[in-house]
Design a protein around this motif. Structure first.
Motif, PDB file in Angstrom:
ATOM      1  N   GLN A 494       0.903  -1.327  -0.127  1.00  0.00           N
ATOM      2  CA  GLN A 494       0.051  -0.136  -0.045  1.00  0.00           C
ATOM      3  C   GLN A 494       1.075   1.512  -0.078  1.00  0.00           C
ATOM      4  N   GLY A 495       0.147   2.468  -0.795  1.00  0.00           N
ATOM      5  CA  GLY A 495       1.341   3.444  -0.904  1.00  0.00           C
ATOM      6  C   GLY A 495       1.301   4.284   0.442  1.00  0.00           C
ATOM      7  N   PRO A 498       4.307   1.146   2.329  1.00  0.00           N
ATOM      8  CA  PRO A 498       4.742  -0.149   1.819  1.00  0.00           C
ATOM      9  C   PRO A 498       5.387  -1.105   2.823  1.00  0.00           C
ATOM     10  N   VAL A 561       3.664  -1.375  -5.214  1.00  0.00           N
ATOM     11  CA  VAL A 561       4.137   0.050  -5.001  1.00  0.00           C
ATOM     12  C   VAL A 561       5.384   0.259  -5.451  1.00  0.00           C
ATOM     13  N   SER A 584       1.202   2.132  -7.448  1.00  0.00           N
ATOM     14  CA  SER A 584       1.217   3.027  -6.390  1.00  0.00           C
ATOM     15  C   SER A 584       2.308   3.912  -6.098  1.00  0.00           C
ATOM     16  N   GLY A 586       4.719   6.008  -3.297  1.00  0.00           N
ATOM     17  CA  GLY A 586       4.923   5.714  -2.075  1.00  0.00           C
ATOM     18  C   GLY A 586       4.577   6.787  -1.106  1.00  0.00           C
ATOM     19  N   GLY A 602       9.046   3.223  -0.294  1.00  0.00           N
ATOM     20  CA  GLY A 602       8.355   3.349  -1.672  1.00  0.00           C
ATOM     21  C   GLY A 602       8.930   4.496  -2.379  1.00  0.00           C
ATOM     22  N   TRP A 605       5.534   7.097  -8.374  1.00  0.00           N
ATOM     23  CA  TRP A 605       4.881   6.410  -9.278  1.00  0.00           C
ATOM     24  C   TRP A 605       5.770   6.415 -10.512  1.00  0.00           C
ATOM     25  N   GLY A 631      -1.386   8.031  -6.814  1.00  0.00           N
ATOM     26  CA  GLY A 631      -0.441   8.620  -5.613  1.00  0.00           C
ATOM     27  C   GLY A 631      -0.020  10.026  -6.088  1.00  0.00           C
TER      28      GLY A 631
END
Length: 673
Positions: A494-495, A498, A561, A584, A586, A602, A605, A631
């Motif tokens: 997940q952004g 991560p 991510v 996604s 970060g 992260g 993108w 993102g």
């Protein structure tokens, strides 16, 4: 600080992260100092090491290590080397001082020193007349110089610095070669805080837990240790000795000269700051010695404040967007009755131009801000461009869970995006079963008995999210949830944070949310790191197959991510049968993340999207999958750049929240909105 140019890497698909809360028994932060023998020959000499329970050591423990130089204490010869240099040497002095530091460290190891202590500590006079080599730059350079000279296993490196306080900073120092860290200013800050009259008064009144000074300092070490365990767990490493010197980071913003000397072998895809630039940055951060209040400076790193760190998402930006789209913050509940157009003001193209202008004229803060369009084609009439209705189908909302967002906010986004033909996303945590059916009981005032907390509804509206997300905690994932989604998304990362699982603070777990997630009201919900039971691409392929089996009509998307190597992972995900790959950035998240989680893992993108697109093209797999990106996307310019880099669908997270009324107060964890 130099630490901020480094992003922690994390596990996604290729290996599983560890759950530091539930699997902490297999993790250790123990470190050693001294000369290490070859692992290929077992001998008594190989056990002659100084053992530390944690890399964070206090002044007493450092003195004890120094005392071990005595023959009767083990004979661990040590050497103190200062990392300071005269301020009058100017920006060019840093690299000269760094070369001298590395030379002296190598010389000391050759003459028998087993513990090299790099220190930026000095007296009041030294603080005024000198500046220092950033500890991360110093540690990395010495570490690589000793490796190059074949001496690294002959000594341990201790860094004594006032420029370390957060968990990411400790992880950087250890990751680039330090065996132990003495944060003398951080420990002094704890001492001053504990001795403060206000602190003592709050302890007496029961507002703070009463602690001794020693307990307060141990609490700080415990907090740092727990943070380090979490950072280790993101990449799936259980021992700090395995993380030490492994350089499991990606850099953004330092020049290749700096990388080759201090951080050799670390991925860095763009250039940036030279040693002279770093020296200027250090001097810029020098404290004001004449400030008698001695207050710590707030640079607005986490929360915006005027004249401090620039934040693209701000209260001012929210106000500009609200004016542009006609959002009347005073029109809600009973107040809407009798208002023209149900309290919604006319949209304003002029205000939207101001909104866009504030972003284009603000400081550069994204990689895409450095890019511009280069075309040799003539402009075409607007009626030859793809229709608005067709473009809208490519728009999605970010995966923001019901719980992170309020019920009202979550359902409003789903209904709005469904109306325009886009794809709303449930996020982690499931959805209420009443959202699976169209809303057909709307009266002439736009109210519904099924959804009494919403207004402005129309018969036929759907609050069912197009994309239903499956995360590692499996909160809210039921057979009905799976068969009612038009697309099922596997949350591999997940952004917002991560390598970590979703986290919902206790105050946000209402009776309603707890019921949906089969949990208890008021209890913080923390998922294990995303799908930490997936050990390989084969395991992911099995999950994709299972989701296709339970809902034959739904496509399956896999959320990744941006990080170096994502191109290879994307190729594997495409071969595993995923219909969509979500890339996604970060820097996402709805604001319910811990402070230590939201900044340092992260990449943007732009890197991940370009790498994934090119890897899929080169592997002949591009036609198998659709690429989606999100993102921090806010404007049409962002969408065009994402499209040029390979994206076919575009997600809006934070900006979608702002559009429905969020003012970016950044207190999401308090559940006060």
């Amino acid at each position: 600080t130099t630490y901020n140019y480094f992003k922690q890497r994390f596990a996604q698909v290729t290996n599983p992260p560890i759950d530091p809360l539930r699997e902490g028994v297999v993790m250790s932060l123990a470190m050693t100092l001294g000369r290490k023998e070859s692992i290929y020959k077992v001998s008594e000499a190989g056990a002659r090491l100084i053992h530390l329970e944690s890399p964070l050591i206090n002044e007493f423990e450092l003195d004890k290590i120094v005392a071990m130089a005595a023959p009767e204490q083990g004979g661990f010869k040590n050497a103190f080397i200062s990392t300071r240099y005269p301020l009058e040497d100017g920006p060019g002095g840093l690299e000269i001082a760094l070369d001298a530091l590395c030379e002296e460290a190598a010389r000391q190891v050759r003459i028998g020193s087993e513990v090299i202590i790099l220190s930026d500590k000095t007296d009041a006079e030294g603080l005024v007349a000198t500046t220092y080599i950033p500890p991360l730059v110093a540690v990395g350079a010495v570490h690589h110089r000793l490796i190059a000279d074949g001496l690294r296993m002959d000594a341990g490196i201790v860094i004594q610095t006032g420029s370390v306080w957060s968990t990411h900073q400790y992880a950087c120092l250890v990751g680039f070669g330090a065996n132990a860290v003495n944060p003398y200013v951080a420990l002094e800050t704890v001492r001053q805080w504990h001795g403060n009259d206000k602190t003592q008064s709050m302890m007496e009144e029961g507002k703070l837990v009463r602690t001794t000074l020693q307990e307060a300092q141990e609490n700080y070490r415990t907090a740092v240790n727990n943070g380090l365990l979490k950072i280790l767990s993101k990449i799936g490493i259980s021992l700090l000795t395995s993380y030490s010197g492994a350089q499991i980071f990606e850099c953004i913003g330092l020049s290749m000269d700096v990388m080759n000397k201090s951080f050799k072998g670390t991925t860095s895809r763009v250039g940036g700051m030279s040693y002279e630039d770093i020296a200027r940055e250090v001097v810029m951060m020098r404290p004001d010695f004449h400030d008698e209040k001695l207050k710590l400076a707030n640079y607005g790193f986490y929360k915006p404040s005027k004249k401090l760190e620039y934040h693209a998402n701000s209260i001012d930006l929210a106000k500009q967007l609200h004016k542009a789209i006609g959002l009347n913050k005073m029109a809600f509940g009973e107040r809407r009755k009798g208002m023209k157009n149900n309290g919604v003001n006319p949209t304003s193209g002029a205000n939207y131009d101001i909104f866009q202008q504030s972003l284009t004229e603000g400081p550069m803060c994204n990689v895409r801000d450095l890019l511009d369009f280069d075309s040799d084609r003539e402009s075409i009439p607007i009626d030859e461009v793809e229709s608005i209705e067709s473009i809208m189908k490519k728009f999605c909302t970010g995966a923001m869970s019901l719980g992170a967002l309020s019920r009202e906010a979550h359902e409003t986004l789903a209904i709005a995006v469904n109306r325009v033909g886009g794809k709303s996303n449930s996020g982690e945590g499931g959805e209420d079963v009443i959202r699976n059916k169209p809303i057909m009981d709307v009266d002439e005032d736009g109210n519904s008995a099924t959804f009494p907390h919403l207004t402005g509804l129309k018969n036929g509206d759907s609050a069912n999210s197009f994309v239903h997300q499956i995360a590692s905690g499996r909160f809210g994932v039921t057979p009905e949830f799976l068969v009612t989604g038009k697309q099922l998304e596997i949350k591999m990362a997940q952004g917002a944070k991560p390598g970590e699982g979703g986290q919902l603070p206790g105050p946000k777990v209402s009776k309603y949310i707890a019921g949906l997630r089969a949990s208890k009201e008021g209890v913080t919900l923390i998922s294990p790191p995303p799908h930490h039971d997936i050990y390989s691409i084969e395991d992911l392929a099995q999950l994709i197959h299972d989701l296709h089996a339970i809902n034959e009509n739904a496509g399956v998307s896999t959320k990744l991510v941006s990080s170096i190597g994502i191109g290879t992972v994307s190729c594997g995900v495409a071969k595993a049968g995923s219909d969509v790959i979500q890339i996604s950035g970060g820097d996402g998240g709805t604001g319910a993340s811990p402070l230590s989680s939201i900044k340092h893992a992260g990449m943007p993108w732009e890197f991940g999207l370009a790498e994934s697109h090119s890897a899929l093209v080169n592997s002949g797999l591009r036609g198998r999958v659709l690429l989606r990106v999100d993102g921090g996307i806010r404007t049409g310019r962002d969408i065009l750049i994402a499209g040029l880099l390979g994206a076919e669908e575009f997600g809006f997270g934070t900006i979608a929240m702002i559009a429905e009324g969020c003012i970016m107060a950044r207190v999401c964890h308090l559940n006060t909105c």
